[in-house]
Scaffold this motif. Structure first.
Motif, mmCIF file in Angstrom:
data_model
loop_
_atom_site.group_PDB
_atom_site.id
_atom_site.type_symbol
_atom_site.label_atom_id
_atom_site.label_comp_id
_atom_site.label_asym_id
_atom_site.label_seq_id
_atom_site.Cartn_x
_atom_site.Cartn_y
_atom_site.Cartn_z
ATOM 1 N N GLY A 101 -0.961 -4.480 4.113
ATOM 2 C CA GLY A 101 -0.097 -3.314 4.175
ATOM 3 C C GLY A 101 -0.859 -2.074 4.613
ATOM 4 N N ALA A 102 -0.131 -0.985 4.764
ATOM 5 C CA ALA A 102 -0.737 0.274 5.201
ATOM 6 C C ALA A 102 -1.596 0.879 4.093
ATOM 7 N N GLU A 103 -2.740 1.457 4.483
ATOM 8 C CA GLU A 103 -3.626 2.087 3.509
ATOM 9 C C GLU A 103 -3.073 3.439 3.054
ATOM 10 N N ILE A 104 -3.267 3.729 1.772
ATOM 11 C CA ILE A 104 -2.825 4.980 1.167
ATOM 12 C C ILE A 104 -4.050 5.696 0.613
ATOM 13 N N PRO A 105 -4.200 7.014 0.846
ATOM 14 C CA PRO A 105 -5.371 7.724 0.295
ATOM 15 C C PRO A 105 -5.365 7.724 -1.231
ATOM 16 N N LEU A 106 -6.542 7.559 -1.825
ATOM 17 C CA LEU A 106 -6.675 7.669 -3.270
ATOM 18 C C LEU A 106 -6.600 9.138 -3.681
ATOM 19 N N GLU A 110 -8.999 14.479 -1.162
ATOM 20 C CA GLU A 110 -8.004 13.440 -1.416
ATOM 21 C C GLU A 110 -7.960 12.389 -0.319
ATOM 22 N N ASN A 111 -8.533 12.635 0.851
ATOM 23 C CA ASN A 111 -8.556 11.656 1.933
ATOM 24 C C ASN A 111 -9.910 10.977 2.057
ATOM 25 N N VAL A 112 -10.694 11.020 0.992
ATOM 26 C CA VAL A 112 -12.043 10.482 1.065
ATOM 27 C C VAL A 112 -12.033 8.955 1.134
ATOM 28 N N LEU A 113 -11.032 8.298 0.546
ATOM 29 C CA LEU A 113 -11.027 6.838 0.483
ATOM 30 C C LEU A 113 -9.589 6.328 0.436
ATOM 31 N N GLY A 114 -9.303 5.319 1.278
ATOM 32 C CA GLY A 114 -7.976 4.711 1.292
ATOM 33 C C GLY A 114 -7.963 3.406 0.509
#
Length: 445
Positions: free
Chosen positions: A97-102, A292-296
Motif C-alpha cells: 500500500g501507499a506509505e504514510i508519514p509517521l 513529520e515527514n522524516v519517515l514513512g
C-alpha cells in the motif's frame, strides 16, 4: 472343294467383313450404353452434394426437422442445463500500500534511521533524534501533551496575604496659635508637646504554602499505561490517572532505554500506531532536522491495488470475493477491502479521453499463499454477470446460418436455430423451440 462354303464360314466371313467402320455409319450399340451410364452417375453426385449444402445452410428447415445430410465426422455433446458465470480480468499491483508519514513530534537532529522494509512493533525504536530514541507504541489517540505528575496550584485563600489588626504608640510634636480673653485684649503664641495612642489596620505577607504533586488524568494516560503494562512495567493501576506508581514504572522503562530517569514522557518521545508497521524510505538524511515527514510507513500485510475504471467498477463491493493471479500463474483468494471515493485520470494518460479510475484495495487473507513475493504485477479476476439454470453448449458447437443468426447441428444432421445469451468459460447460453436438455448436437470439425 475350294469353291464350297458352309453356313459357319459365311457367318465368320460376315463378321470379318463387318469390323471396318464405314464413314457415315452409326457407332456400335454397346459403346453407346456405357457412355450414358457415366453421365447418369455424375448427375446423381451433383444432386446429393446440393442437398448437403442446403442442409448445411439451414435452407428449407425451420425449428422442426430439416433435410438430413450424410453422416460426417465430429464429436457430439448434449445440451446441458447449468449456471453460467461471466468472469473478467483486470490488472493490479501487489505491495504493502501507499506509505504514510509517521507523526514524529521530536525536535532536533536526526542521528539514526532504520533500513527500509524493517518491521517495527510495540517498544521498538523507530529513529533517534539528538541521540534519544523515538519509541513505537500502539493506540489511536496521537501524542499531544507531556505525560507525568502535575503540580497543583493552591487556592488564593491558602497562599495569599494575611490581613489583621494591631496597636501602635506614637509621639508627635506640634506648634499652634491660639486666642484668649482676659481683662484686656491679649494675643500670644504657645508651643505644646503630647503623647497619644492610636489603633489601625496592619497587612503583612504570609509564607507560601508547599505545592504537592497531583495525578494527571485523561484517555491518553489510559492508552500510555496500557502500553507500559504490556511491555512488562507494572506496579500501578491501568486507568486514566498518571500516579506516583506510574511515575516509578516510567523511570524503570527510561533506565532500560538509556534515558535520564525523569518519570515524565515528552511530547516527542513516543509515536502511536494501530499495530505493527513496516518502515519505508526515510524522507531526510542523517544530520537533518527532524519533522513529520522524516519517515514513512505502511502496514505489514501485503495487498493488491487495482485502478478500476469508474464506469465499470460495480463489481468492487466491499466484501466481494475475487481471484488474484500471481506472476507465476498461481491463483490465490482475495477480498475487496475498500473502494476509493475520488476518481482520477489514469496515470500518464492526461486528457486522452480514457475514463477516470478509482483505487480498489484487495486483501489476501492467506498471506502464506503469496510466498516470499512482496511486490509485482498481478491479475484480478472478478465475477460479472450470472445466469442460473439455463441451456448451454460449447461455443464451438455454434454454426452460422445463411438466413442469419446461429444454429446447432443435431446428431442426425439436422440444423436448428439457436438464440445465444451469455458467453462464459467456453460455454454459451442457448434457447429456441427445438432445444431441450439432453439433445445431442455436433461440434463441427
Amino acid at each position: 472343294m475350294s469353291g464350297i462354303f458352309t453356313d459357319r464360314d459365311e457367318e465368320t466371313a460376315g463378321e470379318a467383313e463387318a469390323e471396318p467402320v464405314q464413314e457415315g455409319t452409326a457407332p456400335p450399340r454397346a459403346p453407346r450404353r456405357r457412355r450414358s451410364r457415366t453421365v447418369l452417375v455424375a448427375a446423381a453426385c451433383v444432386v446429393v452434394a446440393g442437398v448437403a449444402v442446403v442442409g448445411r445452410l439451414g435452407l428449407g428447415g425451420g425449428g422442426g426437422a430439416g433435410p438430413t445430410a450424410p453422416p460426417r465426422a465430429g464429436s457430439t455433446v448434449p445440451v446441458a442445463r447449468q449456471t453460467l458465470v461471466e468472469r473478467t480480468k483486470v490488472e493490479g499491483r501487489l505491495g504493502y500500500g501507499a506509505e504514510i508519514p509517521l507523526p514524529v513530534k521530536a525536535s532536533g537532529t536526526v542521528t539514526w534511521l532504520p533500513e527500509a522494509g524493517t518491521t517495527a512493533e510495540r517498544g521498538d525504536t523507530l529513529l533517534r533524534v539528538d541521540d534519544r530514541p523515538v519509541v513505537l507504541l500502539y493506540g489511536t489517540l496521537p501524542m499531544y501533551r507531556e505525560l507525568g505528575m502535575t503540580t497543583a496550584t493552591p487556592p488564593a485563600s491558602e497562599g495569599g496575604g494575611d490581613t489583621g489588626k494591631g496597636a501602635g504608640t506614637g509621639t508627635g510634636t506640634g506648634t499652634g496659635t491660639g486666642t484668649g480673653k482676659g481683662t484686656g485684649t491679649d494675643k500670644g503664641t504657645g508651643t505644646g508637646t503630647g503623647t497619644g495612642t492610636s489603633t489601625g489596620a496592619d497587612t503583612q505577607p504570609a509564607p507560601p504554602a508547599s505545592a504537592s504533586p497531583q495525578p494527571l488524568r485523561g484517555m491518553d494516560v489510559l492508552q500510555f499505561e496500557s502500553n507500559l503494562a504490556a511491555l512488562g512495567y507494572t506496579g500501578f493501576t491501568v486507568d486514566e490517572k498518571f500516579t506516583s506508581g506510574t511515575e516509578r514504572a516510567v523511570k524503570r522503562w527510561q533506565k532500560s532505554l538509556g534515558l535520564p530517569e525523569t518519570g515524565r514522557i515528552g511530547l516527542g518521545d513516543v509515536v502511536y500506531s494501530t499495530g505493527r508497521i513496516r518502515l519505508g524510505q526515510a524522507g531526510v538524511r542523517l544530520g537533518a532536522a527532524a519533522g513529520e515527514n522524516v519517515l514513512g510507513h505502511t502496514g505489514t500485510t501485503r495487498k493488491v491495488v487495482v485502478d478500476a475504471s469508474a464506469l465499470e467498477a460495480s463489481w468492487a463491493v466491499r466484501g466481494s470475493e475475487v481471484t488474484v493471479g500471481l506472476p507465476d500463474g498461481t491463483p490465490v483468494k482475495g477480498e475487496v477491502a475498500s473502494v476509493g471515493r475520488q476518481a482520477a485520470p489514469p496515470e500518464g494518460e492526461g486528457d486522452s479521453g480514457t475514463p477516470p479510475t478509482v483505487p480498489v484495495t484487495i486483501t489476501i487473507p492467506d498471506q502464506r499463499s503469496l510466498g516470499r513475493l512482496e511486490s509485482g504485477p498481478v491479475s484480478v479476476e472478478y465475477v460479472g454477470r450470472k445466469r442460473e439454470n439455463v441451456l448451454t453448449v460449447p461455443v464451438a458447437a455454434l454454426v452460422a446460418l445463411a438466413e442469419g443468426g446461429h444454429g446447432l447441428e443435431t446428431e442426425d444432421g439436422r440444423f436448428v436455430a439457436a438464440r445465444t445469451g451469455l458467453f462464459a468459460d467456453g460455454m454459451v447460453e442457448v434457447s429456441g423451440p427445438a432445444l431441450r436438455a439432453g439433445l445431442k448436437v455436433r461440434i463441427p470439425q
